[in-house]
Design an enzyme around this catalytic site. Structure first.
Site, PDB file in Angstrom:
ATOM      1  N   ASP A  68     -20.832-174.037 -31.903  1.00 45.55           N
ATOM      2  CA  ASP A  68     -22.033-174.862 -31.774  1.00 45.55           C
ATOM      3  C   ASP A  68     -22.592-174.769 -30.356  1.00 45.55           C
ATOM      4  O   ASP A  68     -21.877-174.374 -29.430  1.00 45.55           O
ATOM      5  CB  ASP A  68     -21.759-176.324 -32.176  1.00 45.55           C
ATOM      6  CG  ASP A  68     -20.485-176.888 -31.551  1.00 45.55           C
ATOM      7  OD1 ASP A  68     -19.944-176.277 -30.601  1.00 45.55           O
ATOM      8  OD2 ASP A  68     -20.027-177.952 -31.999  1.00 45.55           O
ATOM      9  N   ASN A 136     -16.675-189.378 -35.357  1.00 45.80           N
ATOM     10  CA  ASN A 136     -17.292-189.740 -36.642  1.00 45.80           C
ATOM     11  C   ASN A 136     -16.955-188.737 -37.753  1.00 45.80           C
ATOM     12  O   ASN A 136     -17.555-188.754 -38.808  1.00 45.80           O
ATOM     13  CB  ASN A 136     -18.812-189.862 -36.485  1.00 45.80           C
ATOM     14  CG  ASN A 136     -19.458-188.554 -36.039  1.00 45.80           C
ATOM     15  OD1 ASN A 136     -18.784-187.535 -35.909  1.00 45.80           O
ATOM     16  ND2 ASN A 136     -20.756-188.581 -35.804  1.00 45.80           N
ATOM     17  N   HIS A 138     -17.197-185.404 -37.493  1.00 49.74           N
ATOM     18  CA  HIS A 138     -17.954-184.149 -37.501  1.00 49.74           C
ATOM     19  C   HIS A 138     -17.060-182.963 -37.141  1.00 49.74           C
ATOM     20  O   HIS A 138     -16.073-183.101 -36.422  1.00 49.74           O
ATOM     21  CB  HIS A 138     -19.211-184.216 -36.631  1.00 49.74           C
ATOM     22  CG  HIS A 138     -19.014-184.200 -35.148  1.00 49.74           C
ATOM     23  ND1 HIS A 138     -19.733-184.999 -34.294  1.00 49.74           N
ATOM     24  CD2 HIS A 138     -18.203-183.471 -34.345  1.00 49.74           C
ATOM     25  CE1 HIS A 138     -19.379-184.750 -33.055  1.00 49.74           C
ATOM     26  NE2 HIS A 138     -18.453-183.844 -33.047  1.00 49.74           N
ATOM     27  N   GLU A 143     -22.847-183.254 -38.597  1.00 49.16           N
ATOM     28  CA  GLU A 143     -22.749-184.698 -38.504  1.00 49.16           C
ATOM     29  C   GLU A 143     -22.581-185.319 -39.901  1.00 49.16           C
ATOM     30  O   GLU A 143     -22.771-184.643 -40.912  1.00 49.16           O
ATOM     31  CB  GLU A 143     -24.032-185.237 -37.853  1.00 49.16           C
ATOM     32  CG  GLU A 143     -24.209-184.794 -36.395  1.00 49.16           C
ATOM     33  CD  GLU A 143     -23.376-185.612 -35.420  1.00 49.16           C
ATOM     34  OE1 GLU A 143     -22.218-185.946 -35.726  1.00 49.16           O
ATOM     35  OE2 GLU A 143     -23.894-185.913 -34.328  1.00 49.16           O
TER      36      GLU A 143
END
Ligand code: GLP
Length: 242
Positions: A68, A136, A138, A143
């Site tokens: 990423d 969270n 991810h 996401e």
């Protein structure tokens, strides 16, 4: 019939970096020559990279695939993920960077995403995909509520991720709001996945809870070859959940 799920292999050790390096070494031994390897950034993989640089236990050449990258920044920006990997892993291990396999955060995002997807197809896919996990759930920058079959694309970061990543970006102009990421579908096509985790709660939820897009990493339950390298705390919690 519900889709098949698989049991992941758990590796732990007092020395997280050493345990991760041994796991990676085993993956390299089984992979083809000159494998395509996804390397994550962040704090979690640092002990692995330090151990790798120090021992050079994996003598093979490989091709680095960018997981990423923030949008709107140059490769040379201090927030740049591929730059971090170049500095921490590629340069010390004498590996070169392949432009086709990394995102240029400053170019057209659709072109960049398509470029990497095409290169992965031509090169016959990712051999080893090392991942961290966000608070969270991810993976990469997929996401919560990302489609499980999503491909490499531009995404908007959530408030939670922007907050969590401030520690890395605050001194350099803040956390960009958009990023490029390998898709969940793209990641799931990797032959081997190694999940590195120092986050007990979300890791237990992802690997033992319901498979749902709210927790993107939960899709890893459907991958046939996942090894989790946990810190002692993560491993203890995963053992309790098994
Ligand atoms: C970032 C990255 C992820 C990384 C995660 C965890 O948002 N996009 O690839 O795995 O955060 O980072 P850390 O290891 O620093 O907790």
């Amino acid at each position: 019939m519900p889709p098949k799920t698989y049991k992941y292999k758990l590796v732990s050790g007092e020395d997280f970096g050493k345990a991760a390096l041994e796991t990676l070494q085993e993956a390299f031994d089984k992979a083809r020559t000159y494998p395509l390897v996804v390397l994550p950034t962040g704090n979690t993989p640092k002990p692995l990279y330090a151990a790798w640089r120090q021992t050079r236990a994996i003598p093979y050449d490989f091709r680095y695939v960018n997981l990423d990258q923030y949008r709107g920044i140059k490769f040379s920006d201090p927030r740049s993920y591929p730059l971090e990997i170049k500095r921490e892993v590629l340069d010390p291990l004498n590996q070169r960077l392949d432009e086709e396999l990394i995102f240029d955060g400053n170019s057209d995002p659709k072109n960049q995403a398509d470029k990497v997807e095409t290169a992965l197809k031509i090169e016959q896919g990712i051999d080893i995909c090392i991942l961290g996990i966000g608070q969270n759930g991810h993976i990469g920058f997929n996401e919560p509520y990302s489609e499980f079959n999503s491909r490499t694309r531009s995404v908007q970061l959530t408030h939670n991720t922007i907050e969590a990543n401030k520690r890395h970006c605050e001194a350099h102009g803040g956390v960009p709001k958009d990023a490029l990421t390998l898709g969940l579908g793209t990641i799931m096509e990797a032959k081997k996945i190694i999940l590195l985790s120092n986050k007990p709660e979300i890791t237990v939820k992802a690997l033992h809870g319901r498979i749902m897009s709210k927790i993107p990493a939960s899709i890893l339950q459907r991958h046939p070859d996942v090894t989790v390298v946990g810190t002692p705390m993560v491993s203890a919690q995963l053992r309790l959940a098994r």
